[in-house]
Design an enzyme around this catalytic site. Structure first.
Site, PDB file in Angstrom:
ATOM      1  N   SER A  79       0.815  -1.220   0.000  1.00 46.63           N
ATOM      2  CA  SER A  79       0.000   0.000   0.000  1.00 46.63           C
ATOM      3  C   SER A  79       0.846   1.267   0.000  1.00 46.63           C
ATOM      4  CB  SER A  79      -0.938   0.008   1.213  1.00 46.63           C
ATOM      5  OG  SER A  79      -0.194   0.047   2.418  1.00 46.63           O
ATOM      6  N   LYS A 121      -6.282   4.705   8.233  1.00 44.29           N
ATOM      7  CA  LYS A 121      -5.148   5.509   7.758  1.00 44.29           C
ATOM      8  C   LYS A 121      -5.499   6.994   7.728  1.00 44.29           C
ATOM      9  CE  LYS A 121      -3.137   1.794   4.980  1.00 44.29           C
ATOM     10  NZ  LYS A 121      -2.828   1.290   3.635  1.00 44.29           N
TER      11      LYS A 121
END
Length: 811
Positions: free
Chosen positions: A658, A701
């Site tokens: 990611s 996140k």
């Protein structure tokens, strides 16, 4: 330069909100309970198929994540289905009079097993009362005396004739230690030794000849006596049989009529009658045992009539359809039964057929058995024995430890019971695939896979069923009811669990826990219906109980221990986002990523990989960057550079791809020299064509970076770049959504690296032109220019090295 806004997400796109107005109830008390299962159409269809098909081997394996309702669903389905099916037979074990170590199993209609046991107890009680009276009766004594007298008369007649003949010949019949013998006599007395020696040889021969003849006749008489004795014993035995038949037969005949539909029961009753007749002495009153010690009275030794008992092994007299058995602890004995033993003096262990105890498989016979797959596998011998039972379609009693014992104990081999049951195992996907690939017999015996999904599509019907699910839990557990807003808040939390605006979680264990916690906080707040505020408070309190480490890490950001910039700009430096999962709590945190480029031929150097702090997926993401750079800038020249990428202040492992787009942005900035806005954090993976791919944990996140920005001060220019394909996964908390609505924080979505680099730098990325170059002052132009300069510099250094070597060679 102002930030571009063409890819900025609106507040309405950051989460899905459940409208309480779509519900037509005031509180869940107005709703009925949920019937059936919420969602899981695939699993329910598989269950219907697996339960309906009766061929061998089509047992079920329910797989899925914990909390998806596997156990409760199958129990509820079987509870309804089993009631419509016939009640199975009772099973009893009875004594095998010919081979007591091989007890006999009898199948009887439901409820008849207990009746047979009571009937046999009553029979033996009656017989124990009747037989002693019959044995003491005058008729029996007279008949017995007549038989004995006839025997004695025959014997007396035989011996009388023999004695008369012997007397005529000068002999007498006498009993000695060695038995009956013919002894010669003189004047009605036996010869003395001197008298016998004084006889002539002729006289001695005559005596011997007469004695031999009489001895032969004596032997004939003894044979006739033995024959008479045998006939007498047979006559006495027949007398006892007649007595037994007269005393027992008319009491057993009603049982024969009652259980006449079962040939095995009739055969058993016949053997009972034969055994009673053969052991009439056991029914006589027992005499007091004489003690070897004067004054000490020993108890009477009563014979055991346990052999006539009936061990009701499986009793279905109160069943309402087929049995459904859930065995939480599937040990060998719990599944397949056991034979108990009694320890006696001397350390010996004895047992009999009455000590045979059933297992879960016996109780579930002709029905359904539910077991946990992991528990079956971890309990020794259980899995192998279960396979044998399914393969042979019968349940055998075996002692798995018998071959390992040093001392042999008394054991039995009860007759096997036919098995006809559906076995249902429940386990995780990991156990399912482990068995599927490594256990050859698994696919033979568990042909039906029932796959429970951890998420279900959000439809109006599912939303209504969710409300019914809440109603069911509140009523069953006597919790406070939920109003419409409370149900809406619960459903939003469900969508948050799966991070999907179009899906809801089917891990009902967590949903049920939140229902209980929200009811608790509503009770603290006065005991009214559970509202959206109570659900939000329950979620907040649940996080607070688990987020100590997150708060400690946030303190490190606040005091500057962990270096993260949230304003300004810096080339070759960017904020990446990662997710930390601690089991009971998951949160996001920003990580500073830096890149340095310099002359060399080392290519891409991943510092995490060099020190073995990165996993294979992260390494793959870094290697993709080389493919992207090659495809983008090496169409007219070779790539020749050295670059290092590092997660600063990272002291634990890094895994996942990611951050690959983050690393590429940082690398492009380092090559071009264009600074990156530090107020923007980035997440997303990238392929070799520069397409941004979706990632997981997007909500954690974003919220993690927002918390750091909030602590350091929101400037209105901060935010996060996410992949466009992650837009549907946004279920951000109310605080972040409100900050976006107020313009204090921003969320952008991008599809390509070029879009992302423009957002981060405010400089156009630049599309390749027909001549292969990029527009002046674009990011790609600056990168391409820097790569060309590095190649030229390498060539110059290469040429100077050759000149130096040539000059050294001439010298």
């Amino acid at each position: 330069m102002p930030l571009p806004s063409q890819r900025k997400l609106l507040p309405e796109q950051l989460r899905w909100t459940c409208d309480p107005g779509q519900f037509d109830f005031t509180t869940t008390d107005d709703l009925p309970e949920l019937e059936g299962t919420l969602g899981q159409a695939r699993a329910l269809a598989s269950i219907d198929f697996g339960l309906d098909i009766r061929e061998s081997g089509f047992n079920l394996f329910l797989t899925g994540e914990a909390g998806t309702g596997r156990t409760s669903t199958i129990k509820n389905i079987l509870k309804k289905k089993a009631k419509t099916e016939p009640i199975p037979s009772d099973w009893v074990y009875v004594n095998n009079f010919k081979s007591p170590d091989l007890p006999i199993a009898l199948a009887l209609p439901a409820g008849k097993g207990t009746e047979l046991s009571l009937d046999m107890d009553e029979l033996i009680t009656t017989v124990r009362s009747i037989i002693p009276k019959a044995l003491d009766s005058k008729e029996y004594e007279n008949n017995k005396a007549t038989i004995v007298e006839a025997y004695q008369e025959k014997n007396n007649e035989l011996f009388g004739q023999l004695e008369a003949e012997a007397q005529e010949k000068g002999f007498a019949l006498q009993r000695t230690v060695s038995g009956l013998v013919m002894v010669p006599q003189k004047e009605e007395r036996n010869y003395t030794q001197e008298e016998y020696e004084a006889l002539s040889d002729q006289e001695k021969g005559k005596l011997e000849e007469g004695g031999q003849e009489l001895t032969e006749k004596l032997n004939d008489v003894l044979r006739q006596v033995r024959d008479n004795e045998k006939q007498t014993k047979e006559s006495l035995a027949q007398l006892d049989r007649d007595l037994g038949n007269a005393s027992v037969g008319h009491h057993i005949d009603p049982l024969r009529e009652k259980y006449g539909e079962s040939p095995k029961v009739l055969e058993y009753l016949n053997t009972v009658q034969e055994d009673i007749i053969a052991n009439l002495e056991d029914f006589k009153p027992q005499q007091q045992v004489q003690s070897p010690i004067p004054g000490l009275k020993l108890p009477r030794q009563e014979p055991s009539f346990e052999r006539y008992q009936v061990n009701v092994f499986v009793d279905n007299h109160d069943a309402e359809g087929a049995p459904v058995v859930f065995e939480p602890n599937p040990t060998y004995s719990n599944l397949f039964g056991r034979t108990e033993h009694i320890m006696q003096m001397g350390g010996t262990a004895t047992t009999n057929f009455t000590m045979i105890k059933p297992g879960a498989l016996h109780r579930a016979n002709s029905g359904y058995l539910i077991v946990d797959a992991r528990e079956v596998l971890v309990n020794p011998y259980s899995w192998d024995a279960l396979k044998r039972c399914i393969r042979s379609a019968e349940i055998k009693f075996e002692d798995p430890l018998e071959q390992y014992r040093f001392i042999t104990i008394v054991s039995m081999k009860p007759e096997a019971i036919p098995l006809q049951a559906k076995i249902i195992m429940i386990g995780s996907p990991w156990i399912y695939y482990l068995l599927y690939h490594l256990e050859p017999d698994y696919r033979k015996f568990f042909k039906v896979k029932v796959d429970f999904d951890s998420r279900i599509a959000r439809t109006p019907e599912v939303l209504k069923d969710y409300a019914l699910f809440v109603s069911t839990h509140c009523k069953n557990e006597k919790l406070l009811p939920f109003d419409r807003s409370g149900v809406a808040g619960l459903i939003e939390y469900s969508a948050r669990l799966v991070e999907d605006q179009e899906k809801l979680s089917s891990q009902f264990m967590e949903i049920a826990d939140l229902i209980r916690e929200a009811s608790y906080w509503a009770g603290k707040d006065g005991g009214g219906p559970v509202t959206h505020a109570h659900v939000a408070n329950a979620i907040e309190q649940k996080v607070y109980r688990s987020n100590r480490i997150e708060e400690r890490m946030q303190e490190l950001f606040d005091d500057g221990t962990i270096l993260v910039d949230v304003d300004g700009a810096m080339p070759g430096q960017i904020n990446g986002l990662s997710v930390i999962s601690l089991g009971d709590h998951t949160f996001g945190r920003p990580s500073r990523v830096t890149a340095r480029v310099y002359l060399g031929r080392a290519g891409m150097v991943n510092i995490e990989r060099e020190v073995k702090l990165s996993g294979p997926i992260h390494d793959k993401g870094v290697l993709i960057l080389t493919g992207y750079l090659g495809g983008k800038f090496a169409h007219d020249k070779p790539l020749s550079f050295s670059a290092s990428i590092c997660f600063e202040q990272n002291y634990e492992g890094v895994e996942g791809d990611s951050a690959s787009s983050t690393e590429l942005y940082c690398l492009l900035s380092a090559f071009s020299g264009v600074p990156i806005r530090q107020g923007i954090a980035v997440t997303g993976s990238v392929n070799q064509h520069g397409m941004i791919q979706p990632i997981g944990g997007v909500n954690f996140k974003i919220e993690g970076f927002y918390a750091v920005c909030k602590a350091k001060g929101l400037t209105g220019e901060q935010g996060v770049i996410i992949p466009k394909s992650n837009e549907r996964h946004l279920m951000l908390n109310d605080e972040v959504v409100q900050a976006v609505r107020d313009g204090k924080f921003h969320i952008w979505s991008v599809e390509t690296i070029d879009q992302g680099i423009e957002l981060l730098t405010g400089v156009a990325a630049g599309e390749r032109q027909e001549d292969g170059t990029y527009p002046e002052e674009s990011i790609n132009h600056l990168v391409d220019k820097r790569l060309r300069e590095m190649i030229e510099s390498m060539k110059m250094f290469g040429a100077s090295d050759k000149d130096e070597k040539k000059q050294e060679g001439e010298k």
